[in-house]
Scaffold this motif. Structure first.
Motif, PDB file in Angstrom:
ATOM      1  N   LEU A   1       0.824  -1.207   0.000  1.00  0.00           N
ATOM      2  CA  LEU A   1       0.000   0.000   0.000  1.00  0.00           C
ATOM      3  C   LEU A   1       0.864   1.264   0.000  1.00  0.00           C
ATOM      4  CD1 LEU A   1      -2.837  -1.048   2.490  1.00  0.00           C
ATOM      5  CD2 LEU A   1      -2.816  -1.162  -0.013  1.00  0.00           C
ATOM      6  N   THR A   2       2.005   1.215   0.667  1.00  0.00           N
ATOM      7  CA  THR A   2       2.923   2.364   0.631  1.00  0.00           C
ATOM      8  C   THR A   2       3.443   2.585  -0.783  1.00  0.00           C
ATOM      9  OG1 THR A   2       3.597   1.962   2.923  1.00  0.00           O
ATOM     10  CG2 THR A   2       5.060   3.308   1.572  1.00  0.00           C
ATOM     11  N   ARG A   3       3.740   1.512  -1.469  1.00  0.00           N
ATOM     12  CA  ARG A   3       4.181   1.612  -2.862  1.00  0.00           C
ATOM     13  C   ARG A   3       3.089   2.201  -3.735  1.00  0.00           C
ATOM     14  NH1 ARG A   3       2.150   0.299  -7.323  1.00  0.00           N
ATOM     15  NH2 ARG A   3       1.366  -1.613  -6.327  1.00  0.00           N
ATOM     16  N   ALA A   4       1.826   1.856  -3.460  1.00  0.00           N
ATOM     17  CA  ALA A   4       0.710   2.415  -4.227  1.00  0.00           C
ATOM     18  C   ALA A   4       0.592   3.917  -4.000  1.00  0.00           C
ATOM     19  CB  ALA A   4      -0.586   1.703  -3.847  1.00  0.00           C
ATOM     20  N   TYR A   5       0.806   4.378  -2.779  1.00  0.00           N
ATOM     21  CA  TYR A   5       0.809   5.826  -2.517  1.00  0.00           C
ATOM     22  C   TYR A   5       1.992   6.497  -3.202  1.00  0.00           C
ATOM     23  CZ  TYR A   5      -2.921   6.104   0.993  1.00  0.00           C
ATOM     24  OH  TYR A   5      -4.141   6.116   1.638  1.00  0.00           O
ATOM     25  N   ARG A   6       3.160   5.885  -3.129  1.00  0.00           N
ATOM     26  CA  ARG A   6       4.368   6.499  -3.686  1.00  0.00           C
ATOM     27  C   ARG A   6       4.278   6.639  -5.201  1.00  0.00           C
ATOM     28  NH1 ARG A   6       7.588   3.063  -1.813  1.00  0.00           N
ATOM     29  NH2 ARG A   6       7.830   1.806  -3.690  1.00  0.00           N
ATOM     30  N   ASP A   7       3.663   5.660  -5.853  1.00  0.00           N
ATOM     31  CA  ASP A   7       3.530   5.707  -7.311  1.00  0.00           C
ATOM     32  C   ASP A   7       2.242   6.375  -7.769  1.00  0.00           C
ATOM     33  OD1 ASP A   7       5.893   4.333  -7.294  1.00  0.00           O
ATOM     34  OD2 ASP A   7       5.014   2.375  -7.719  1.00  0.00           O
ATOM     35  N   SER A   8       1.537   7.006  -6.844  1.00  0.00           N
ATOM     36  CA  SER A   8       0.266   7.704  -7.131  1.00  0.00           C
ATOM     37  C   SER A   8      -0.816   6.756  -7.627  1.00  0.00           C
ATOM     38  CB  SER A   8       0.486   8.816  -8.164  1.00  0.00           C
ATOM     39  OG  SER A   8       1.419   9.769  -7.671  1.00  0.00           O
ATOM     40  N   GLU A   9      -0.623   5.470  -7.461  1.00  0.00           N
ATOM     41  CA  GLU A   9      -1.647   4.507  -7.863  1.00  0.00           C
ATOM     42  C   GLU A   9      -2.853   4.579  -6.931  1.00  0.00           C
ATOM     43  OE1 GLU A   9      -2.178  -0.332  -7.946  1.00  0.00           O
ATOM     44  OE2 GLU A   9      -0.200   0.500  -8.416  1.00  0.00           O
ATOM     45  N   MET A  10      -2.583   4.818  -5.646  1.00  0.00           N
ATOM     46  CA  MET A  10      -3.665   4.902  -4.681  1.00  0.00           C
ATOM     47  C   MET A  10      -4.575   6.088  -5.003  1.00  0.00           C
ATOM     48  SD  MET A  10      -4.913   3.402  -1.959  1.00  0.00           S
ATOM     49  CE  MET A  10      -3.581   2.490  -1.194  1.00  0.00           C
ATOM     50  N   ILE A  11      -4.002   7.177  -5.430  1.00  0.00           N
ATOM     51  CA  ILE A  11      -4.809   8.353  -5.778  1.00  0.00           C
ATOM     52  C   ILE A  11      -5.765   8.022  -6.919  1.00  0.00           C
ATOM     53  CG2 ILE A  11      -4.719  10.769  -6.465  1.00  0.00           C
ATOM     54  CD1 ILE A  11      -3.529  10.163  -3.721  1.00  0.00           C
ATOM     55  N   ILE A  12      -5.292   7.243  -7.869  1.00  0.00           N
ATOM     56  CA  ILE A  12      -6.147   6.867  -9.008  1.00  0.00           C
ATOM     57  C   ILE A  12      -7.302   5.999  -8.541  1.00  0.00           C
ATOM     58  CG2 ILE A  12      -6.195   5.639 -11.197  1.00  0.00           C
ATOM     59  CD1 ILE A  12      -3.271   6.429 -11.573  1.00  0.00           C
ATOM     60  N   TRP A  13      -6.996   5.031  -7.665  1.00  0.00           N
ATOM     61  CA  TRP A  13      -8.063   4.160  -7.175  1.00  0.00           C
ATOM     62  C   TRP A  13      -9.101   4.972  -6.389  1.00  0.00           C
ATOM     63  CZ3 TRP A  13      -8.756  -0.383  -9.166  1.00  0.00           C
ATOM     64  CH2 TRP A  13      -7.684  -1.159  -9.580  1.00  0.00           C
ATOM     65  N   LEU A  14      -8.639   5.863  -5.536  1.00  0.00           N
ATOM     66  CA  LEU A  14      -9.569   6.650  -4.723  1.00  0.00           C
ATOM     67  C   LEU A  14     -10.357   7.637  -5.581  1.00  0.00           C
ATOM     68  CD1 LEU A  14      -7.311   7.375  -1.600  1.00  0.00           C
ATOM     69  CD2 LEU A  14      -9.127   5.672  -1.817  1.00  0.00           C
ATOM     70  N   ALA A  15      -9.706   8.212  -6.580  1.00  0.00           N
ATOM     71  CA  ALA A  15     -10.399   9.166  -7.451  1.00  0.00           C
ATOM     72  C   ALA A  15     -11.433   8.492  -8.347  1.00  0.00           C
ATOM     73  CB  ALA A  15      -9.367   9.903  -8.308  1.00  0.00           C
ATOM     74  N   SER A  16     -11.279   7.185  -8.546  1.00  0.00           N
ATOM     75  CA  SER A  16     -12.234   6.466  -9.398  1.00  0.00           C
ATOM     76  C   SER A  16     -13.509   6.096  -8.659  1.00  0.00           C
ATOM     77  CB  SER A  16     -11.587   5.197  -9.952  1.00  0.00           C
ATOM     78  OG  SER A  16     -11.244   4.297  -8.902  1.00  0.00           O
TER      79      SER A  16
END
Length: 366
Positions: A76-91
């Motif tokens: 999950l930290t890697r997802a935040y660092r690569d901005s992947e988490m932002i994409i999931w939350l924005a979707s």
């Protein structure tokens, strides 16, 4: 389905790598420690491999729990660092939606940890105790290490051999010092070997040697040269190995348990529960601000892990001391950390929602 599969697959891969690293660290530390004991003559070299195996199996439940928690946190930290988490939350996904892939990965791991903590780890500890008892019951000659002075368990003899041949029976340049009736005897022989008589008695046969015997502080010593001398090996009784609480089978613990047994029961059952709680903790603790430092969350996660398990250890000691009812045990600790984890998760979700509303309002005003 894609969302769940992506994260479960990455959780599994990261957990496997973390487990291998942690097992390698434990293996290295254990081997170094046991080799030091073997070099000092306190442990037979043949017993190192077995003791290493029992040690790894003993600590495997805790290591697996740490690996699973690390996997969820790092993924999950890697997802935040690569901005992947932002994409999931924005979707449109909420942060609480990550409980599904996290728990679907953590639940089977918790079952494996429970199996190890209830069955495998106690069995390994019991087998290690039995094996150690068997080593202690061996005669002193079986634990002699070439080039090391070895004192007998009765502290009345000291052995030294220069070398042992490949069959581990014949030795060369033997030195034996013994104390009997306030007299010190020293034997030096060129070679020797161990033999067993027909009646089962074992003897050390020394060849081409010399024996000195006398009382320390006096000049009255006897000197005897011999071609062959026999020293009888005193066999030690193996005795009965009593099981410690940590090595008792689960079925034996639940039959009229004492306070110490109650403490062990709560620890074994609490390990898989703590794994699930820690995985929930990992969701809010994995958040990082890419513009700030990227290791702050790891520090807080390490502190949470250490505080959790240390608190469980304190709860165990309170059960043994009678300060906490065994029926209550350490359940309040799990409940408290579960509530804290949910609070942090809801707080992080609210902050993200509030931040998204502010961004939406700015776009409308523009």
């Amino acid at each position: 389905m894609i969302f769940n599969q992506v994260f479960r697959r990455e959780f599994s891969q990261t957990a496997l790598m973390a487990l291998l690293v942690l097992v390698a660290i434990l293996f290295t530390v254990t081997v170094v420690k046991l080799l030091g004991l073997a070099a000092g003559g306190e442990l037979s070299g043949d017993a190192v491999a077995a003791m290493v195996g029992f040690g790894i199996l003993t600590y495997l439940p805790v290591i697996l729990s740490a690996a699973v928690f690390t996997a969820v946190l790092m993924t999950l930290t890697r997802a935040y660092r690569d901005s992947e988490m932002i994409i999931w939350l924005a979707s449109g996904l909420s942060l609480s939606r990550f409980l599904v892939p996290v728990l679907s990965f953590a639940m089977p791991m918790a079952l494996i940890v429970s199996l190890m903590s209830i069955v495998v780890s106690p069995w390994a500890m019991g087998q290690r105790a039995v094996y150690q008892k068997r080593l202690d019951s061996q005669d002193d000659t079986s634990q002699i290490t070439p080039g090391v002075f070895r004192e007998s368990k009765q502290s009345d003899q000291v052995f030294f051999v220069d070398s042992i041949n490949t069959n581990k029976k014949d030795v060369s340049n033997v030195f034996v010092q013994s104390v009997q009736d306030n007299k010190v005897g020293v034997i030096a022989a060129e070679k020797g070997f161990v033999t067993t008589k027909a009646n089962g008695d074992r003897f050390v046969i020394l060849q081409k040697g010399r024996r000195y015997e006398g009382k320390p502080g006096t000049a009255n010593y006897n000197l005897v040269d011999f071609d062959e001398a026999q020293l009888r090996i005193q066999e030690k009784a193996s005795g009965q190995t009593s099981l410690s609480v940590k090595s008792m089978p689960f079925g034996q613990l639940i039959v009229k348990p004492t306070l110490e047994q109650w403490s062990e029961l709560h620890w074994r059952i609490g390990l898989p529960i703590s794994l699930i709680v820690l995985c929930i903790f990992a969701i809010p603790l994995s958040y990082i601000n890419t513009r700030a430092g990227r290791s702050a969350n790891m520090v807080f996660a390490l502190l949470a892990y250490m505080i959790y398990y240390n608190t469980m250890g304190i709860g165990q000691s309170w059960i043994v001391q009678g300060k906490v009812s065994p029926w209550i045990g350490i359940w309040p600790i799990h409940l408290a950390f579960f509530i804290i984890a949910l609070f942090l998760l809801i707080k992080r979700q609210w902050l993200w929602t509030f931040k998204r509303l502010i961004i939406s309002q700015k776009k409308i005003t523009q």
